[in-house]
Design an enzyme around this catalytic site. Structure first.
Site, short mmCIF file in Angstrom:
data_model
loop_
_atom_site.label_atom_id
_atom_site.label_comp_id
_atom_site.label_asym_id
_atom_site.label_seq_id
_atom_site.Cartn_x
_atom_site.Cartn_y
_atom_site.Cartn_z
N ASP A 1 0.69 -1.19 0.01
CA ASP A 1 -0.14 -0.07 -0.10
C ASP A 1 0.83 1.22 0.22
OD1 ASP A 1 -3.34 0.59 1.58
OD2 ASP A 1 -1.90 1.68 0.06
C1 GLC Z 1 -4.18 4.35 -0.22
C2 GLC Z 1 -5.20 3.14 -0.08
C3 GLC Z 1 -5.11 2.15 -1.38
C4 GLC Z 1 -5.08 2.95 -2.50
C5 GLC Z 1 -3.63 3.28 -2.34
C6 GLC Z 1 -3.24 4.55 -3.76
O1 GLC Z 1 -3.78 4.54 1.01
O2 GLC Z 1 -5.12 2.48 1.03
O3 GLC Z 1 -6.35 1.67 -1.47
O4 GLC Z 1 -5.17 2.04 -3.51
O5 GLC Z 1 -3.31 4.37 -1.31
O6 GLC Z 1 -4.07 5.41 -3.74
#
Ligand code: GLC
Length: 749
Positions: free
Chosen positions: A265
């Site tokens: 993430d």
């Molecule tokens: C965010 C979210 C994830 C998302 C990523 C990119 O923190 O937790 O679901 O795809 O970052 O935006």
């Protein structure tokens, strides 16, 4: 021996079933079709080029190998719409004119359809748009179990139940990948809250972890060949998900045979050697841990080049399976086309849940009549109350916002459907919660606005029907923070009571992604529906249901509790956690505002309720709920009869007759729950083990067959550390809601 409601299968006939193993039938992977080619490529690669693939290149891409003609990997948020183009190294949108998309109904709306057919079409529609936008991987489906109804991303996720979540994730995955775009199952794993998601440490038993929280991910990997997963921000049993040997290597790769790639993430990596060794392929979005630090670690002998090669191999398997889209083609054609909008409409139509539709007599002694579908012989003047009737829900929620050219609001849908035949008046009713508003309105819980309430009550007096659009919005329910309450915001309860006093002919539509407290609105409204954050076509869908063009067929994918204290995570005291220094902003906030997030903070969430999440808990504790899992009414009436069960290779078929005894064409979601009162191990009172959406014309009767799979009857044996099928008697219960199962049959396995 069979009667209409009960049947016992002879022991001999099904004994063989118990001999079968619990292995979920594996879906053939396509990722291993390039192994030879991959070895050739890797022979040519330098160590620098390998390391370059293991971390972000831009905010939403990671590097390929230009010298060898291997394209970058392009990622796209979010689970229900391809996010607009962002600046390469910031969170700022580029404000292009060519990056619009369809806003598909969000996760909980898709789940409320209980339709694997439409989940497949949904995944395919998402892929169509991803391809047009030049994307290789959709950062979705978002599929964590909805452990807490107040979870900020309950609306993004699917269900409280692992089978419903898993079956829909399987369909979405197949739909997307059959069309050529990789999915990225997220957030793996146990990311069931937003507050402190950047460092909360989940402690949980093996059995609950495998049977409830990992099960949907296992199904999508083993039964749909998902090509990627996203490691969650949180910790599990003391280790960050992005460096969790148990989750990434032992379970995902060894036990499930996953050949693909894991991305972090955004900002969720916390080490170099541990992460890459545990099975993390790509650090997103930067290179703090898996760039130069990793190169240095290899050169210092801290991590072998074989580990690097394996991580690169796993990425190349996905890269060579997904057709890259040339930069000059990406974003060159219109997106948000009629085909995808049609999918959004069909899903929205099937997601709407009718919770109540009782007779209402405006005056004492007058014959009562149901308010829905709207009777246009009686109704000439409609009052629409509430900002949620005009609010667009596509944008917001950090990573899950969708820039769309079209979002039909409920008011627009009604105006279009009634095109001047009926007089429609709109009043605002309440002031929606808006985070950007300064000052005291920092909480959704505000008293009603006296002036708006008075205006609405006055208008209600002259209406033949009042449609009250209540609920949350994308500021109340959002990534990065959990709701503190399920009370309807902005004084909507008070407004509902005042409206009902002025006019009993009140229909309330809840526009929300997760459960809200409907005790007041349910009491004062003759009819009550849930219309979710329902995508580009949501306003048309709700208008079609209210006017009777479509009979409501959605079923709740999660329990709507009477009060938060009844929820297992609250009742066991494991949520919300009290954190002493509250400057622990959301990790994401830290990322986007470069705030330091002190993640050394120890914060444990002990999932003390074990497997008793959602209805499993309320059954076990005999706690009454507002509306149960699987509940949803129709304009039609259905009759279940004549159950019989037949063994099959995979398990057995549950057969019964379903009759639509009304004159209304409709669809019903039939549900099969299994109870094992004589089991030697502790089990929930009942568990969903199969379901099917059935189309029935008015007056039609159908012989329905619902397959139950043996693999779904297995439990995780903690001593043997494997799935087991316990022989014995099981009771199958069949009906249209978890609290209404008129048919049952016993099977001995
Ligand atoms: C965010 C979210 C994830 C998302 C990523 C990119 O923190 O937790 O679901 O795809 O970052 O935006």
């Amino acid at each position: 021996m069979v009667n209409n409601h009960h049947q016992i299968i002879p022991l001999a006939v099904v004994a063989l079933m118990a001999t079968m193993t619990c292995s979920a039938q594996s879906y053939p992977t396509r990722l291993l079709e390039h192994e030879q080619q991959i070895e050739e490529i890797m022979k040519d690669m330098t160590l620098d080029e390998k390391i370059a693939m293991l971390h972000g290149k831009n905010m939403f891409s990671s590097a390929g190998i230009p010298r060898l003609g291997i394209a970058d990997m392009e990622y796209a948020d979010g689970p229900f719409g391809i996010r607009e183009e962002m600046e390469p190294h910031s969170w700022n949108p580029l404000h292009l004119e060519t990056d619009y998309a369809t806003f598909f109904p969000t996760g909980s709306a898709l789940a409320a359809t209980w339709s694997t057919e439409w989940a497949y079409n949904y995944g395919r529609g998402m892929s169509r748009e991803a391809r047009l936008r030049g994307k290789d991987m959709i950062l979705g489906p978002a599929m964590n179990i909805q452990r807490v109804p107040t979870g900020g991303r309950t609306y993004e996720y699917l269900s409280e139940d692992p089978l419903l979540s898993g079956a829909l994730a399987v369909a979405y995955t197949r739909g997307s990948q059959d069309d050529g775009t990789a999915v990225c199952l997220k957030h793996y794993a146990l990311n069931n809250q937003e507050d402190y998601r950047g460092f909360v440490d989940v402690h949980i038993s093996d059995r609950a972890m495998y049977e409830i929280y990992l099960r949907p991910f296992e199904m999508a990997v083993r039964e749909a060949d998902a090509w990627a997963l996203m490691a969650a921000y949180n910790k599990v049993r003391g280790r960050w998900c992005s460096e969790n040997e148990l989750l990434l290597n032992t379970i995902l790769r060894k036990q499930w045979g996953f050949p693909g790639m894991v991305i972090s993430d955004w900002g969720g990596v916390h080490s170099t050697v541990d992460a890459v060794t545990a099975g993390m392929n790509v650090e997103m979005p930067g290179n703090r841990f898996m760039g130069q630090a990793l190169l240095d670690s290899v050169k210092a002998g801290k991590v072998s080049e074989e580990v690097i090669n394996q991580r690169v191999r796993e990425i190349l398997r996905v890269r060579l399976t997904v057709e890259p889209i040339a930069k000059e083609i990406a974003n060159s054609k219109p997106v948000g086309n009629p085909e995808e909008m049609a999918i959004a409409l069909e899903v929205a139509r099937r997601s709407i849940v009718l919770l109540k539709n009782e007779e209402c007599s405006a005056k004492k002694g007058q014959d009562g009549e149901k308010l829905l579908p709207i009777d246009f012989k009686r109704v000439k003047r409609i009052l629409v109350v509430g900002e949620n009737a005009v609010t667009k829900m596509a944008l917001g929620g950090v990573g899950a916002g969708v820039k769309t050219r079209q979002e039909i609001t409920p008011l627009e849908g009604l105006q279009k459907a009634l095109d001047g035949k009926i007089n429609i008046t709109y009043v605002q009713g309440y002031k929606s919660f808006d985070r950007s508003s300064r000052g005291k309105r920092q909480s959704p819980q505000q008293p009603a606005d006296a002036q708006l309430l008075e205006e609405a009550v006055k208008a209600a007096k002259n209406a033949d029907l009042v449609l009250f659009f209540a609920g949350d919005n994308r500021e109340v329910e959002t990534e990065g923070s959990d709701r503190k309450s399920i009370t309807l915001p902005s004084g909507q309860d008070e407004l509902a009571q005042a409206l009902a006093k002025a006019n009993k002919r009140l229909v309330t539509v809840i526009v929300a992604g997760g459960p809200v407290d409907v005790s007041t609105v349910s009491e004062v409204s003759a009819a009550l529906l849930v219309s979710w954050f329902n995508g580009s076509m949501g306003g048309q869908a709700i208008a079609e249901v209210l006017t009777g063009d479509v009979s409501p067929s959605g079923k709740l994918p999660m329990t709507w509790p009477k009060k938060l204290e009844d929820v297992p995570a609250y009742a066991t005291g494991s949520f919300p956690q009290q954190v002493n220094n509250d400057n622990q902003g959301d990790i994401f906030v830290g990322l986007t505002r470069n705030q330091s997030n002190d993640r050394r903070q120890q914060l444990v969430a002990n999932y003390a309720e074990e497997s008793l999440v959602g209805y499993r808990w309320y059954d076990a504790k005999k706690v009454a709920v507002a509306y149960p899992f699987g509940y949803g009414l129709s304009y039609a009436q259905f009759q279940y009869s004549g159950i019989s069960v037949k063994p099959t290779v995979e398990g057995f078929d549950v057969n019964f007759t379903l009759a639509n005894t009304s004159g209304v064409d409709a669809e019903e979601v039939v549900q099969v729950y299994v109870s094992r009162p004589l089991s030697h191990i502790e089990r929930p009172e009942k568990e969903l083990k199969a379901f099917k959406r059935v189309v029935l014309k008015g007056g039609e009767s159908q012989k329905v067959t619902v397959p139950v799979r043996r693999t779904d009857l297995c439990h995780w044996d903690e001593a043997a550390q494997t799935w087991m099928l316990e022989p014995g008697t099981i009771t199958l219960k069949v009906g249209g809601s978890s609290d209404n199962l008129p048919l049952s049959a016993e099977v001995v396995i």
